[in-house]
Design an enzyme around this catalytic site. Structure first.
Site, PDB file in Angstrom:
ATOM      1  N   ASP A  58       1.043  -1.409   0.137  1.00  0.00           N
ATOM      2  CA  ASP A  58       0.255  -0.194  -0.038  1.00  0.00           C
ATOM      3  C   ASP A  58       0.836   0.829   0.218  1.00  0.00           C
ATOM      4  OD1 ASP A  58       0.625  -0.038   2.266  1.00  0.00           O
ATOM      5  OD2 ASP A  58      -1.063   0.091   3.386  1.00  0.00           O
TER       6      ASP A  58
ATOM      7  N   GLU B 254      -2.587   4.817   2.585  1.00  0.00           N
ATOM      8  CA  GLU B 254      -2.559   3.878   2.666  1.00  0.00           C
ATOM      9  C   GLU B 254      -3.748   3.160   1.480  1.00  0.00           C
ATOM     10  OE1 GLU B 254       0.495   4.582   4.868  1.00  0.00           O
ATOM     11  OE2 GLU B 254      -1.271   5.424   4.770  1.00  0.00           O
TER      12      GLU B 254
ATOM     13  N   HIS C  50       3.275   6.191  13.827  1.00  0.00           N
ATOM     14  CA  HIS C  50       4.476   7.053  12.861  1.00  0.00           C
ATOM     15  C   HIS C  50       3.662   7.137  11.369  1.00  0.00           C
ATOM     16  CE1 HIS C  50       4.216   2.643  10.140  1.00  0.00           C
ATOM     17  NE2 HIS C  50       4.032   3.881   9.302  1.00  0.00           N
TER      18      HIS C  50
ATOM     19  N   HIS D   4      10.155   6.438  14.808  1.00  0.00           N
ATOM     20  CA  HIS D   4      10.110   6.586  13.262  1.00  0.00           C
ATOM     21  C   HIS D   4      10.599   8.209  13.051  1.00  0.00           C
ATOM     22  CE1 HIS D   4       9.341   7.506   9.103  1.00  0.00           C
ATOM     23  NE2 HIS D   4       8.564   5.661   8.706  1.00  0.00           N
TER      24      HIS D   4
END
Length: 383
Positions: free
Chosen positions: A98, A134, A211, A244
């Site tokens: 994705d 996504e 994240h 992240h």
């Protein structure tokens, strides 16, 4: 008979983890030639995974730039793929999941009339802005694909309901379980001093990752406040939080938690270290898709820091619980698992529906069948 050429295209760490078993399975076939293209949408985190699995890309587009926008990622991927596609002329392009790389890779194949295979196809929240971007990357890649590798029967059903021909769909299980089980079988000791210093038998360690774009800003700050509350009220709790590299994530997390005792903020760890952390932690809090699938295979409850998930089968089976980012709800959900052994065992021992470690081989065999090399269509995974 000349070998059929399969080009795999991926760019992020999660894609690399899930595609590494596929690359290995394709390379095991004498009838196929495999070409690996990476976009390096995530540079450092991608390289960690490539090193661990011993994969050297044939082409590295190296598109990553600081503060890159979605439009820039897609544009640079489309332009970067022109040369390898022109030179290699693959019979099939394989994309995964994705990401922006996924969408751009599928679109490149469509532009050149090359067949596209979509690994981890059919997951849906039915909300185009969650997860963002996504959900739409996955849907758009599905529209452009000719062969769909759905992890579970529910994902096949999603595709069929959207008009995808059933004969083009193969139910394979999720390749992340292939990668996880292989990595978990390798003995490992922490080399990071902070991780090595934690007593995992006496402390109850919460492994945290967060994240997602929809969690940036105030949702991330609410998550951080909940973590701070938990270590303040429970002296046996420690938090391990690989943060992240997105500057927006790091600013809020380090500002909120940087000086908090028993909260260990780390740079992103390599995959082998992450698997070891999952094996030794008490539970997982995450907004990641991959960890929702992986941690249950190691008997760890997962609290999902999102309001919706494209993996509802994990919620239905009891391995996952959606808790969102509300501070009080996150705290109360963790406390329930800390204080109620029966509830903890219920989640930890629930059956993981996501795979059996053979997904990559099913994908390889489906491709061989698609090319007419294998006479029999492979059986679907029964999740």
């Amino acid at each position: 008979m000349p070998k059929k050429k399969v080009m795999t295209v991926f760019g992020t760490r999660p894609e690399a983890i899930k595609m590494a078993p596929v690359v290995q399975a394709l390379r095991s076939s004498e009838e196929l030639r495999t070409v690996v293209v990476v976009t390096a949408q995530h540079r450092e985190m991608l390289d960690q995974v490539l090193d661990i699995f011993g994969i050297t890309p044939d082409y590295d587009l190296d598109i990553m730039q600081d503060a890159q926008s979605l439009s820039e990622i897609v544009t640079r991927t489309l332009l970067g793929l022109e040369e390898p596609l022109e030179k290699e002329k693959p019979d099939l392009i394989l994309v995964h999941g994705d990401t922006a790389t996924t969408f751009a890779g599928a679109l490149s194949g469509f532009y050149r009339h090359i067949q596209v295979g979509h690994v981890e196809a059919g997951l849906r929240t039915h909300n185009k802005y969650s997860p963002y971007p996504e959900e739409m990357n996955r849907r758009l890649a599905g529209c452009l694909s000719d062969i769909h590798f759905a992890p579970l029967g529910a994902h096949r059903d999603n595709l069929i309901s959207e008009g995808t021909p059933q004969e083009s769909i193969h139910v394979t299980g999720n390749t992340v379980i292939d990668a996880l089980l292989g990595m978990a079988s390798i003995p490992y000791g922490f080399t990071c001093p902070r991780l090595a210093s934690i007593d995992y038998t006496r402390s109850r360690v919460l492994l945290v990752t967060a994240h997602r774009r929809e969690n940036l800003g105030e949702p991330m700050r609410r998550i951080c406040r909940a973590l701070k509350t938990l270590v303040e009220i429970r002296p046996d709790v420690e938090v391990v939080f690989p943060v992240h590299l997105n500057p927006a994530v790091r600013q809020d997390v380090f500002q909120s938690l940087g000086d908090t005792p028993r909260i260990h903020l780390l740079n992103p760890v390599d995959y082998q270290t992450m698997v070891a952390l999952m094996s030794r932690c008490y539970l997982v809090l995450t907004d990641s898709g991959g960890l929702q699938e992986e941690a249950p295979s190691l008997d760890k409850p997962v609290l999902v820091l999102r309001d919706v998930t494209e993996r509802p089968e994990g919620v239905e089976s009891g391995t996952l619980a959606l808790v969102g980012t509300d501070e009080e709800r996150v705290v109360s959900s963790v406390l329930k698992l800390l204080d109620d052994p029966c509830e903890y065992r219920r989640m930890a021992k629930a059956r993981n529906p996501y795979g059996d470690g053979q997904a990559a081989l099913r994908i390889r065999d489906a491709i061989l069948w698609k090319f007419g090399i294998n006479p029999l269509r492979p059986r679907d995974f029964q999740g």
